[in-house]
Scaffold this motif. Structure first.
Motif, mmCIF file in Angstrom:
data_model
loop_
_atom_site.group_PDB
_atom_site.id
_atom_site.type_symbol
_atom_site.label_atom_id
_atom_site.label_comp_id
_atom_site.label_asym_id
_atom_site.label_seq_id
_atom_site.Cartn_x
_atom_site.Cartn_y
_atom_site.Cartn_z
ATOM 1 N N GLU A 34 -12.202 4.832 -1.959
ATOM 2 C CA GLU A 34 -11.401 4.236 -0.910
ATOM 3 C C GLU A 34 -11.738 4.987 0.371
ATOM 4 N N TYR B 139 -14.828 -5.809 13.934
ATOM 5 C CA TYR B 139 -13.674 -4.912 13.800
ATOM 6 C C TYR B 139 -13.683 -3.896 14.921
ATOM 7 N N LEU C 125 -10.123 -5.167 5.485
ATOM 8 C CA LEU C 125 -11.539 -4.832 5.613
ATOM 9 C C LEU C 125 -12.084 -4.166 4.358
ATOM 10 N N LYS D 145 -6.918 -2.333 7.649
ATOM 11 C CA LYS D 145 -7.861 -1.632 6.763
ATOM 12 C C LYS D 145 -7.900 -2.277 5.383
ATOM 13 N N PRO E 34 -11.756 -0.645 15.722
ATOM 14 C CA PRO E 34 -10.779 0.291 15.168
ATOM 15 C C PRO E 34 -9.826 0.812 16.250
ATOM 16 N N GLU F 191 -12.314 -11.902 -1.836
ATOM 17 C CA GLU F 191 -11.618 -10.626 -1.817
ATOM 18 C C GLU F 191 -12.064 -9.794 -0.632
ATOM 19 N N LEU G 185 -11.380 -1.222 3.559
ATOM 20 C CA LEU G 185 -11.435 0.226 3.761
ATOM 21 C C LEU G 185 -10.395 0.908 2.886
ATOM 22 N N LEU G 186 -9.360 0.154 2.565
ATOM 23 C CA LEU G 186 -8.341 0.647 1.644
ATOM 24 C C LEU G 186 -8.243 -0.363 0.511
ATOM 25 N N PHE G 187 -7.860 0.109 -0.660
ATOM 26 C CA PHE G 187 -7.629 -0.793 -1.772
ATOM 27 C C PHE G 187 -6.119 -0.966 -1.927
ATOM 28 N N PRO G 188 -5.669 -2.217 -2.131
ATOM 29 C CA PRO G 188 -4.220 -2.422 -2.233
ATOM 30 C C PRO G 188 -3.646 -1.745 -3.466
ATOM 31 N N THR G 189 -2.427 -1.227 -3.320
ATOM 32 C CA THR G 189 -1.733 -0.673 -4.470
ATOM 33 C C THR G 189 -1.219 -1.813 -5.344
ATOM 34 N N THR H 234 -12.936 -6.836 -0.238
ATOM 35 C CA THR H 234 -14.035 -5.888 -0.376
ATOM 36 C C THR H 234 -15.402 -6.559 -0.362
ATOM 37 N N THR I 73 -17.739 -1.506 7.589
ATOM 38 C CA THR I 73 -17.166 -2.824 7.887
ATOM 39 C C THR I 73 -18.233 -3.793 8.369
ATOM 40 N N LYS J 163 -18.384 -9.504 5.569
ATOM 41 C CA LYS J 163 -18.498 -8.648 6.755
ATOM 42 C C LYS J 163 -19.457 -9.224 7.783
ATOM 43 N N LYS K 237 0.839 -1.198 0.000
ATOM 44 C CA LYS K 237 0.000 0.000 0.000
ATOM 45 C C LYS K 237 0.870 1.243 0.000
ATOM 46 N N TYR L 234 0.358 5.358 0.076
ATOM 47 C CA TYR L 234 -0.585 6.485 0.184
ATOM 48 C C TYR L 234 -0.147 7.575 -0.773
ATOM 49 N N VAL M 163 -18.820 -7.863 0.444
ATOM 50 C CA VAL M 163 -19.724 -7.431 1.512
ATOM 51 C C VAL M 163 -20.171 -8.600 2.379
#
Ligand code: ADP
Ligand code: MG
Lengths: 316, 613
Positions: free
Chosen positions: B610, A105, A77, A74, A107, A93, A79-83, A95, B161, A100, A32, A34, A97
């Protein structure tokens, strides 16, 4: 608990061992970066992480601040998409749903709606799991009891202390009775009792068959409970393996004994010297501050009003 | 005037018909075009990240996920999100908007009390407009800031989530905020109604000295006339018959019933009732068909009406005391609809070619004509007040003129003057030489019924409600990928664009002078009037090219932005016309189309975003 030098072992050795249907989390080459507003790379938060977390284990993600622990969670979960690379949870995957429904989780800070009270908070999250009203009510009651917020359940979260917020955050993570728990710094902001309770709870949940991923920079927390750990530093995996293996100091042997006289200790030294060993030290162990604190509080609860003097006598 | 263009029935509007391809098809066409654009853009963006092959897979997959998310959307989760949105709104003290509204009304009470030709129109358009802006503003604030706040506070982490679909986050917010705004709107509606009715109600007394006998040609007393006291900036004159029953003249758009009782000393005591005729919901039947309104020239031959300049361009004029006629053709005129004869109402513009008493009425005549047989009623003469709605009843029993013999006989409107297929014509003539009547299609109509004003008022609020819904959708959708303040500005831009769509189209199609945005700015800076030609040169050329590009963009934007102005039905309510159910259903359907399209777009934005980035 003694501090011990950690033996180097190859990270890949443990990771390669178990592959099968009981793998709950799997990351492949997960990276990842940013980006800033203009899309320029800013921080390389995670570099090519390969990880497997298996069914029913407590996996600890360890590392100093900013080492990429939260980023990993993240990514798991969605919440972030892998680079680069992939993250799979329950074989799907990150993402997805549907996943979940089986994930809880917590945080790193409890991001909850401040204008709701504890019950309303849990009710809201319960509804998000499409739980029927009766199930929801029962579950809310048992969770509030479990995290010990019975007395404050009607108060808005804005009035909660950090530790109380942590507790309600944990309750919200458990509302769906998840199979997989992702706990980001679960003990931060908790008092030693809360920490102990949290650790006991984590162990209990593991015994119920849940898989737990804990990340923390507080080493004692992880050491106590984790089956396996990974150590991250600056986004790179530095160490991975069973806690017992990693912490075993092969070359040192420890003997604990009670009621020994000074002569006896001298004799033992002599025996060790005879066998070609080297004595690192023979001394009385000190209790940890944590143990001391827990004892004082227990004592004060048993006999309220008195200053707990006995604890300072060094019972151990 | 109230109706600018012919109103189609809902089905004519929705489905392909002689009037065009229909709204439904247009909707699908626009959605198809936009979706293709959307997918192409998404593909380009994704390939920049993942490369062209991977991107193909990613885009296809997200569309598939969209379908599955829609199927798996759960009402319970939507309601949970909606409840949260409502609680959030209440916590953000939306009720203040209502307090502001009350304060506005309180102040309005003073300045609306001024002298006005039509206080009812003023009051009604004021409350409707005030509510409209206030509610749209409220919707804007609620919708635009909610999601960005959740993202900023990271409370969204604990929500996404959970097994929550982006559809549910979108719909929950839209429903929640719409509920809040609906509750506020309902309260405002009730308060406004009371405000209008109370604000317009007033009483007069009769000035005793002004009462005079009214005698007929033989000198017999057949009633009394008199004047009322001055209240609310006006006074009436009135007439009562020998029994003491009558009514006042029309002042400021209303009149009063007059009744008489005997006082203790045997003298007549006149009492005036509440104001009448200002809170109406008339159901007009307009001329329809291939030639709803046609003209005969001054020589009596078919021709066009005369245009008398820029003013009132939508009216055409006919010359007085000549062969010129304005002819409306009505359809489906049946006995069932009008059992007592034809109640005709009209508004007429008057253009005077020579100076004279401006107050003097310009007489006119109309004839009811059977377009099939040519039978016509004898001319009915009347005296219109300029730009005022004028009511005239054509009774069932009329004298009809046979076109063959030019002899007149007693006849019946429906038997003699309505064609077999239900068509009927009304011919209008101006009777004074040197004067002109100006008319347009909706200026003359048959009054089919009068409906409840309150219900019409509520329908006016439904129009605001629809706009509010669309604004909420736009706000939430923009807030899925923009920060709060920017999302608000973007939504505001759609509102402004929507309200001024006519103007923007005018700029884009060059019917409004002064060029496009850059040229206008250049003219502004260099202080060049719009009528001055710019010196030709490469700079000016480039500027105009860029402008053309910009204007195409603007036109495209206007084409997809809802024209909020159209949804506004305040004019109907204020002018006392029933809001046609066809119109309301058309607006509702249009609104629904926007809600669906915009929400779907918002779903994809949110989905592809994202959250923690
Ligand atoms: N949203 C973000 N934008 C930019 N950089 C970030 C963001 N989140 C985290 N980082 C950076 O990524 C690195 C890893 O952060 P994080 O995963 O939160 O660390 P940890 O949880 O181990 O303390 C840090 O250097 C942090 O500054
Ligand atoms: Mg962290």
């Amino acid at each position: 608990m003694e501090a011990a030098a950690v033996e180097k072992s190859t990270p890949t050795a443990a990771a390669a061992s178990a592959v099968g249907a009981d793998v709950v989390i799997e990351t492949r080459n997960l990276s990842k970066t940013y980006h800033d507003f203009w899309g320029r790379p800013k921080v390389l938060a995670l570099k090519a992480l390969d990880l497997e977390v298996r069914q029913g284990e407590i996996f600890g993600l360890l590392g100093p601040n900013g080492s990429g622990k939260s980023t990993t969670i993240k990514l798991l979960l969605g919440l972030l998409f892998p680079t680069k690379g992939q993250a799979y949870v329950f074989g799907k995957e990150a993402t997805n749903v549907k996943n979940k429904e089986r994930i809880g989780y917590l945080p790193e800070e409890s991001y909850l709606y401040k204008f709701l009270n504890a019950e309303e908070t849990l009710d809201f999250y319960g509804r998000l799991f499409d739980m029927p009203a009766q199930v929801r009510r029962d579950r809310i009651k048992s969770l509030i009891d479990m995290v010990g917020l019975q007395w404050a359940k009607r108060r808005q979260l804005r009035e909660y202390s950090k530790g109380m917020t942590r507790r309600i955050g944990l309750a919200q993570a458990l509302i769906n009775d998840p199979d997989l728990l992702l706990l980001d710094e679960p003990t931060s902001g908790l008092d030693p009792i809360g920490t102990r309770e949290m650790k006991d709870l984590i162990l209990r949940l593991r015994d119920e068959g849940k898989t737990i991923l804990v990340c923390s920079h507080l080493l004692p927390d992880i050491q106590d409970v984790c089956d396996r750990i990974a150590i991250l530093h600056q986004g790179e995996l530095k160490e991975l393996g069973r806690v017992s293996d990693l912490l075993r100091v092969e070359k040192v042997t420890q003997i604990r004994a009670r009621g020994l006289s000074d002569e006896a200790k001298e004799e033992i030294r002599a025996v060790i010297a005879r066998h070609g060993g080297e004595v690192d030290g023979i001394e009385n162990p000190t209790a940890t501050l944590e143990q001391l604190f827990l004892e004082i509080v227990q004592d004060s609860e048993a006999r309220p009003g008195r200053r707990a003097a006995g604890a300072s006598d060094g019972k151990k | 005037m109230v109706v600018e263009h012919e109103l189609l029935t809902f089905l004519e509007w929705l489905l392909p018909s002689q009037y065009g391809m229909g709204a439904l098809l247009t909707f699908f066409l626009v959605v198809a075009i936009l979706s293709v654009l959307f997918v192409i853009l998404a593909y380009i963006f994704t390939s920049a990240r993942h490369g062209p092959f991977e991107a193909f897979y990613v885009v296809a997959k997200s569309i598939a996920t969209g379908v599955s998310d829609l199927v798996n959307t759960s009402p319970r989760r939507i309601l949970a999100m909606a409840r949260l949105a409502i609680m959030e709104a209440v916590r953000r003290k939306v009720l203040i908007a209502f307090v502001v509204f009350l304060a506005i009304l309180l102040f309005a009470g003073w300045f609306l009390d001024a002298q006005s030709e039509h206080p009812a129109r003023l009051y009604i358009s004021f409350v409707l407009t005030a509510t409209n802006y206030l509610v749209l503003l409220l919707a804007l604030f609620l919708a635009a800031f909610s999601l960005p706040n959740d993202i900023k506070n990271r409370t969204i982490y604990t929500v996404v989530t959970k097994p929550v679909r982006a559809t549910e986050i979108m719909l929950g917010r839209v429903i929640g905020f719409a509920t809040v705004a609906t509750a506020l709107l309902a309260m405002m509606c009730v308060v406004s109604y009371v405000f209008v009715v109370r604000g317009l109600s007033h009483e007069h007394e009769v000035v005793a000295e002004s009462v005079q006998d009214k005698r007929n040609a033989q000198g017999d007393v057949e009633g009394f006339t008199g004047e009322t006291s001055l209240n609310s900036h006006h006074r009436h004159t009135f007439e009562v018959d020998a029994e003491g029953v009558g009514q006042t003249d029309v002042q400021m758009g209303h009149w009063h019933q007059v009744t008489t009782t005997k006082g203790p000393d045997g003298q007549s005591v006149y009492t005036l009732g509440d104001p009448q005729g200002q809170l109406l919901a008339r159901v007009p039947i307009y001329a329809r068909g291939p030639f709803p309104l046609r003209f005969l020239g001054r020589d009596g031959r078919p021709g066009d009406g005369i245009s008398v300049g820029d003013e009132w361009t939508y009216r055409d004029y006919i010359e007085g005391a000549s062969g010129a006629r304005a002819i409306w053709t009505f359809q489906d005129v049946t006995e069932n609809r009008f059992p007592d004869g034809l109640p005709i109402e009209m508004t007429i513009g008057i253009f005077r070619t020579h100076k004279g008493n401006i107050e003097r009425v310009v007489r006119g005549e109309l004839e009811v004509v059977n377009p099939e047989t040519g039978f016509r009623s004898e001319p009915i003469s009347f005296r219109p007040v300029e730009f005022e709605i004028f009511h005239l009843d054509v009774p069932r029993n009329v004298r009809v003129v046979d076109p063959a013999t030019q002899l007149s006989r007693d006849g019946d409107v429906f038997e003699d003057l309505v064609a077999e297929d239900g068509r009927l014509e009304i011919w209008l003539r101006c009777a004074e030489p040197g004067q002109y009547y100006g008319v347009s299609r909706p200026d003359m109509y048959l009054l089919a019924a009068e409906r409840s004003f309150f219900m019409n008022f509520v329908k006016g609020y439904v129009g605001i409600w629809l706009q509010m819904l669309v604004v909420v959708c736009f706000g939430v959708t923009f807030s899925t990928f923009l920060s709060g303040a920017v999302a608000m500005m973007a939504t505001l831009a759609t509102i402004i664009l929507g309200y001024f769509s006519q103007f923007v189209v005018g700029v884009a199609t060059r019917t409004i002078e002064g060029g496009g945005p850059i040229e206008s700015f250049y003219r502004l800076v260099t202080q060049k009037n719009v009528s001055i030609d710019l010196e030709p040169g490469i700079g000016v050329k480039v500027m105009q090219w860029v402008d053309i590009g910009l204007m195409y963009l603007m036109q495209a934007a206007v084409a997809i932005v809802p024209s909020y102005g159209r949804f506004g039905t305040a004019r109907y309510v204020a002018y006392g016309f029933n809001i046609d159910p066809n119109l309301l259903t058309q607006h509702a359907a249009t609104c629904l189309a926007y809600v669906v399209a915009v929400t779907v777009a918002g779903y994809f934005f949110l989905k592809s975003r994202e959250i923690a980035g």
